[in-house]
Write a protein that holds these residues in place. Sequence first.
Motif, mmCIF file in Angstrom:
data_model
loop_
_atom_site.group_PDB
_atom_site.id
_atom_site.type_symbol
_atom_site.label_atom_id
_atom_site.label_comp_id
_atom_site.label_asym_id
_atom_site.label_seq_id
_atom_site.Cartn_x
_atom_site.Cartn_y
_atom_site.Cartn_z
ATOM 1 N N GLY A 38 0.809 -1.202 0.000
ATOM 2 C CA GLY A 38 0.000 0.000 0.000
ATOM 3 C C GLY A 38 0.842 1.250 0.000
ATOM 4 N N ASP A 39 0.154 2.405 0.083
ATOM 5 C CA ASP A 39 0.862 3.675 0.188
ATOM 6 C C ASP A 39 1.426 3.794 1.608
ATOM 7 O OD1 ASP A 39 -1.157 4.651 1.948
ATOM 8 O OD2 ASP A 39 -2.323 5.448 0.281
ATOM 9 N N PRO A 40 2.201 4.837 1.923
ATOM 10 C CA PRO A 40 2.821 4.918 3.252
ATOM 11 C C PRO A 40 1.836 4.803 4.413
ATOM 12 C CG PRO A 40 3.860 6.494 1.785
ATOM 13 C CD PRO A 40 2.717 5.905 1.016
ATOM 14 N N THR A 41 0.686 5.454 4.305
ATOM 15 C CA THR A 41 -0.309 5.358 5.384
ATOM 16 C C THR A 41 -0.850 3.943 5.498
ATOM 17 O OG1 THR A 41 -0.950 7.682 5.150
ATOM 18 C CG2 THR A 41 -2.523 6.220 6.233
ATOM 19 N N GLU A 42 -1.136 3.320 4.354
ATOM 20 C CA GLU A 42 -1.666 1.955 4.376
ATOM 21 C C GLU A 42 -0.637 0.969 4.904
ATOM 22 O OE1 GLU A 42 -4.812 2.397 0.635
ATOM 23 O OE2 GLU A 42 -2.787 1.620 0.300
ATOM 24 N N LYS A 43 0.638 1.150 4.560
ATOM 25 C CA LYS A 43 1.673 0.262 5.102
ATOM 26 C C LYS A 43 1.772 0.402 6.618
ATOM 27 C CE LYS A 43 4.874 -0.624 1.290
ATOM 28 N NZ LYS A 43 6.297 -0.740 0.930
ATOM 29 N N GLN A 44 1.736 1.652 7.097
ATOM 30 C CA GLN A 44 1.777 1.850 8.544
ATOM 31 C C GLN A 44 0.551 1.226 9.202
ATOM 32 O OE1 GLN A 44 4.300 3.678 10.791
ATOM 33 N NE2 GLN A 44 3.140 2.043 11.778
ATOM 34 N N GLY A 45 -0.604 1.389 8.592
ATOM 35 C CA GLY A 45 -1.818 0.774 9.130
ATOM 36 C C GLY A 45 -1.728 -0.731 9.183
ATOM 37 N N ALA A 46 -1.179 -1.347 8.134
ATOM 38 C CA ALA A 46 -1.041 -2.809 8.099
ATOM 39 C C ALA A 46 -0.068 -3.290 9.170
ATOM 40 C CB ALA A 46 -0.579 -3.251 6.715
ATOM 41 N N ILE A 47 1.017 -2.550 9.402
ATOM 42 C CA ILE A 47 1.977 -2.918 10.452
ATOM 43 C C ILE A 47 1.296 -2.889 11.816
ATOM 44 C CG2 ILE A 47 4.039 -2.126 11.690
ATOM 45 C CD1 ILE A 47 5.121 -1.189 8.941
ATOM 46 N N LEU A 48 0.508 -1.855 12.087
ATOM 47 C CA LEU A 48 -0.180 -1.749 13.367
ATOM 48 C C LEU A 48 -1.225 -2.850 13.527
ATOM 49 C CD1 LEU A 48 -0.599 2.129 13.455
ATOM 50 C CD2 LEU A 48 0.963 0.763 14.858
ATOM 51 N N ILE A 49 -1.904 -3.205 12.438
ATOM 52 C CA ILE A 49 -2.880 -4.297 12.481
ATOM 53 C C ILE A 49 -2.191 -5.624 12.777
ATOM 54 C CG2 ILE A 49 -4.371 -5.709 10.979
ATOM 55 C CD1 ILE A 49 -5.295 -3.053 9.684
ATOM 56 N N ASP A 50 -0.997 -5.804 12.264
ATOM 57 C CA ASP A 50 -0.234 -7.049 12.404
ATOM 58 C C ASP A 50 0.878 -6.895 13.450
ATOM 59 O OD1 ASP A 50 -0.185 -9.698 11.508
ATOM 60 O OD2 ASP A 50 1.413 -9.327 10.069
ATOM 61 N N ALA A 51 0.616 -6.076 14.486
ATOM 62 C CA ALA A 51 1.678 -5.592 15.374
ATOM 63 C C ALA A 51 2.510 -6.703 16.004
ATOM 64 C CB ALA A 51 1.080 -4.708 16.467
ATOM 65 N N HIS A 52 1.888 -7.756 16.503
ATOM 66 C CA HIS A 52 2.657 -8.789 17.198
ATOM 67 C C HIS A 52 3.656 -9.467 16.262
ATOM 68 C CE1 HIS A 52 3.816 -12.033 19.828
ATOM 69 N NE2 HIS A 52 3.426 -12.915 18.927
ATOM 70 N N TYR A 53 3.208 -9.837 15.082
ATOM 71 C CA TYR A 53 4.083 -10.554 14.148
ATOM 72 C C TYR A 53 5.122 -9.610 13.545
ATOM 73 C CZ TYR A 53 0.314 -13.792 14.957
ATOM 74 O OH TYR A 53 -0.604 -14.596 15.570
ATOM 75 N N ALA A 54 4.736 -8.344 13.345
ATOM 76 C CA ALA A 54 5.706 -7.352 12.890
ATOM 77 C C ALA A 54 6.774 -7.119 13.951
ATOM 78 C CB ALA A 54 4.993 -6.042 12.562
ATOM 79 N N ALA A 55 6.371 -7.125 15.227
ATOM 80 C CA ALA A 55 7.334 -6.940 16.318
ATOM 81 C C ALA A 55 8.325 -8.091 16.377
ATOM 82 C CB ALA A 55 6.589 -6.799 17.640
ATOM 83 N N ASN A 56 7.864 -9.310 16.168
ATOM 84 C CA ASN A 56 8.784 -10.454 16.109
ATOM 85 C C ASN A 56 9.783 -10.279 14.962
ATOM 86 O OD1 ASN A 56 7.869 -11.903 18.298
ATOM 87 N ND2 ASN A 56 6.473 -13.191 17.106
ATOM 88 N N ALA A 57 9.297 -9.786 13.823
ATOM 89 C CA ALA A 57 10.171 -9.594 12.665
ATOM 90 C C ALA A 57 11.201 -8.497 12.910
ATOM 91 C CB ALA A 57 9.332 -9.258 11.427
ATOM 92 N N ALA A 58 10.873 -7.524 13.779
ATOM 93 C CA ALA A 58 11.789 -6.419 14.067
ATOM 94 C C ALA A 58 12.752 -6.733 15.208
ATOM 95 C CB ALA A 58 10.986 -5.168 14.405
ATOM 96 N N GLY A 59 12.611 -7.896 15.839
ATOM 97 C CA GLY A 59 13.524 -8.281 16.913
ATOM 98 C C GLY A 59 13.165 -7.754 18.273
ATOM 99 N N ILE A 60 11.929 -7.328 18.462
ATOM 100 C CA ILE A 60 11.464 -6.876 19.775
ATOM 101 C C ILE A 60 11.373 -8.086 20.707
ATOM 102 C CG2 ILE A 60 9.478 -5.873 20.961
ATOM 103 C CD1 ILE A 60 9.098 -4.156 18.368
ATOM 104 N N THR A 61 11.790 -7.915 21.949
ATOM 105 C CA THR A 61 11.943 -9.047 22.872
ATOM 106 C C THR A 61 10.630 -9.766 23.131
ATOM 107 O OG1 THR A 61 13.821 -7.992 23.963
ATOM 108 C CG2 THR A 61 12.674 -9.712 25.193
ATOM 109 N N CYS A 62 10.674 -11.088 23.035
ATOM 110 C CA CYS A 62 9.550 -11.936 23.427
ATOM 111 C C CYS A 62 9.553 -12.057 24.953
ATOM 112 C CB CYS A 62 9.676 -13.313 22.795
ATOM 113 S SG CYS A 62 9.525 -13.314 20.999
ATOM 114 N N THR A 63 8.446 -11.710 25.580
ATOM 115 C CA THR A 63 8.394 -11.670 27.039
ATOM 116 C C THR A 63 7.473 -12.747 27.594
ATOM 117 O OG1 THR A 63 6.572 -10.078 27.277
ATOM 118 C CG2 THR A 63 8.784 -9.177 26.864
ATOM 119 N N ALA A 64 7.172 -12.604 28.885
ATOM 120 C CA ALA A 64 6.510 -13.659 29.649
ATOM 121 C C ALA A 64 5.111 -13.240 30.078
ATOM 122 C CB ALA A 64 7.371 -14.011 30.863
ATOM 123 N N ARG A 65 4.234 -13.030 29.102
ATOM 124 C CA ARG A 65 2.846 -12.655 29.352
ATOM 125 C C ARG A 65 2.743 -11.370 30.182
ATOM 126 N NH1 ARG A 65 -0.979 -16.823 31.781
ATOM 127 N NH2 ARG A 65 -2.391 -15.108 31.235
#
Length: 746
Positions: free
Chosen positions: A479-506
Amino acid sequence: MTIKRREFLYFLGASAGTIALGEPSKKVSLSFTTPTLAQTSPKTNSLQIEGLSFQPVKVPMPLDIDGMAEAEQISAYSTYEVVDDLVLPEGFTYDVIAAWGDRVGDSRFGYNNDYLSFIETSPNEGFLTVNFEYISGKTWMQTYPMVIGKSLPFDEVKAAAKDTQGEIDAFALPENDPLKAKILEISKEGLIDQGIGLISIRRNADGRWERTFSKSDRRITGISGLEDGRYLKATGPAVAIFNKSNKKGYDDKLGDKIIGTFQNCAGGTTPWGTVLSAEENFQDQVPEPVMADGSSLDPSETPFLITDEDLDGRANVLGLAGNKYGWMVEIDPANPDDYGTKHTWLGRYRHEAVAFRAVPGKPLAVYSGCDRRGGHLYKFISKETINDIKDKANSRLLEEGMLYGAKFNPDGTGRWIPLSPDTPINPVLPSQVAGEDGKGMVPLPNPDRLAGGIIKAISESEIAIFKERFKTLGDLYEGDPTEKQGAILIDAHYAANAAGITCTARPEDTEVAQDGTLFIAFTSGSPGSDGGSDKQIFKGSKGETPYEFGWIMRLQEDDSNPDSMTFRWELFATGGEPAEGGLGFSNPDNLEIDPDGNLWMVTDMSTSSQNKAVASRVVNGNPVSQIDLVGLFGNNSAWFIPTSGANAGTAYPFAISPMDTEICGLRFTEDRQTLFLAIQHPGEAGGIRQDLKTEIRQFDMRTTTGREFMQERKIPIGSNWPDKAANHPPRPAVVAVRRLNDRNWL
């Protein structure tokens, strides 16, 4: 100024109870004085403990605070009786304010009440906002006819689903199919019992709280907007996805209109007097993974499910779009026409908790956690800054900014990684996280972007291929820049894993102290089908990993700035048995911070684990798992933990929950005399307690020094709370806790 998620106000006074039996209009006032004397901690003297104003209750496990020798512990704890009631210290009592089935506006008080917010409009009067998280399938179906006063076709639909393990894709059934109509009837009733409720209350001349039934009383349910036009709204980049044409996935044809809210777990009260409600386990009703453009998978991916134990997938028959759920919902209790706004800059994931740091002249910081095994800690930073923290126009700050995820380093430092299109791809490695059978797993967006959804990476080679193909988060989404940002936020957990954000303990709760310190409750480090926590960060008191019993973390932003990009962290408190270095509780959940900076905490042991017998710690020559030891801790409970002084880091039990329940909410009044609590899912495992039935179970306990002894524990089977009369249906309810002498708590 710093504002906490529920802005801890203080403790205790009176309240009034109304509950409904058979139909919402039938009321009866209740006031229960709990049996505290037999449940008092054997030797602990509150007068000898600085800052402690109550005599701790007696939990099933010997604690260091008992001050007892080994032989005394064995004598005092060789027998124990569990009570189907809210057990409080001597001198305290509670009153029921509202329970499942009571009338609220043109609807009813929902099921499994969770987060509570009390916003005072004048002394001793205000709005109580209540989350309704989920329905306990087995017990809800058993008690629905008794409480609501009508029947639903459960048996007929179960019979139709017996050959498909309880699953039916009702969305795909013809509109004129009688089975679809029956599923629709059941689904709508279940969704009505989820969402948000607002009730107006006041303290009367007798000191009790009573409902005033104002015009602001209302429900926002799982089907708001479906038939009444009360759609929810949305802000932020994901709105571009809702409104776009030619979606790659499912389109509900509603644009940015949203039907309902459900799975509402924790929440927070803003400094300006609105309430945020967290949609947590939305994947029980709608698909969570999405297409590369952020659009939803087909509703058929999450079919309707009915068994003797479960009743989920209730959004399937309605064709709800999955990408519209899993958000933070803001509501203004004082505005009777407000039915909620979902702020998509806060991200879509299994939201638990929300804490605010509001400093004039600085951006607003909002902290929240994703409650799953391997979930992340997030921070939203607004684009604009705060002027007057009481101004309701501050809600606009939630409409533009950036969402970040926490990257924890083993040396006690960390940084915030933005979930933006230009963030580099650097996935979490499976070897970094705890895994079932010792094999780590990290869910990532499916590299086949045409297919959408996710994959579960279990090898470093899969990660290497993923990194080679995708360089930034923007490469994963369309999508365009706004749509890409929207898709990242919609898919936040899986995008965070792809970015290397730490997996925590609930991460189940976040609270900000007056000095800006963030406390986070991490409930469990055990891995599961969703993933696991980082093995270098989340360790037991003796370095064990994985570790089931949970932690409370203390995090401080560098330079104490809300918009700092780096921080320091430490594990402040660790759950577990005292003999193993734990504090005597298991699985910390909701937190609260008092004006002295001390913590109040409630636990979240799974219903199936509570009082599960532990006849031996060794079975077939192998030690039992930590998860199988959770039964040692009995029912869920509430604790006080000083954060400074001679007793800093010591945990003192304040309350024990009724059978099969969880204490939620933790909300205090300004005058320090009333504590509101939400008691969730009574009888979830045992259903209606029949004829006050009990059972004796054996537990292989340990003294605080590690010596084993057997405990004989008498346990009620099922629940009759809050009525406490034989064979009465258990019902989730909100209560007010107070001292009998109306003194302040602290």
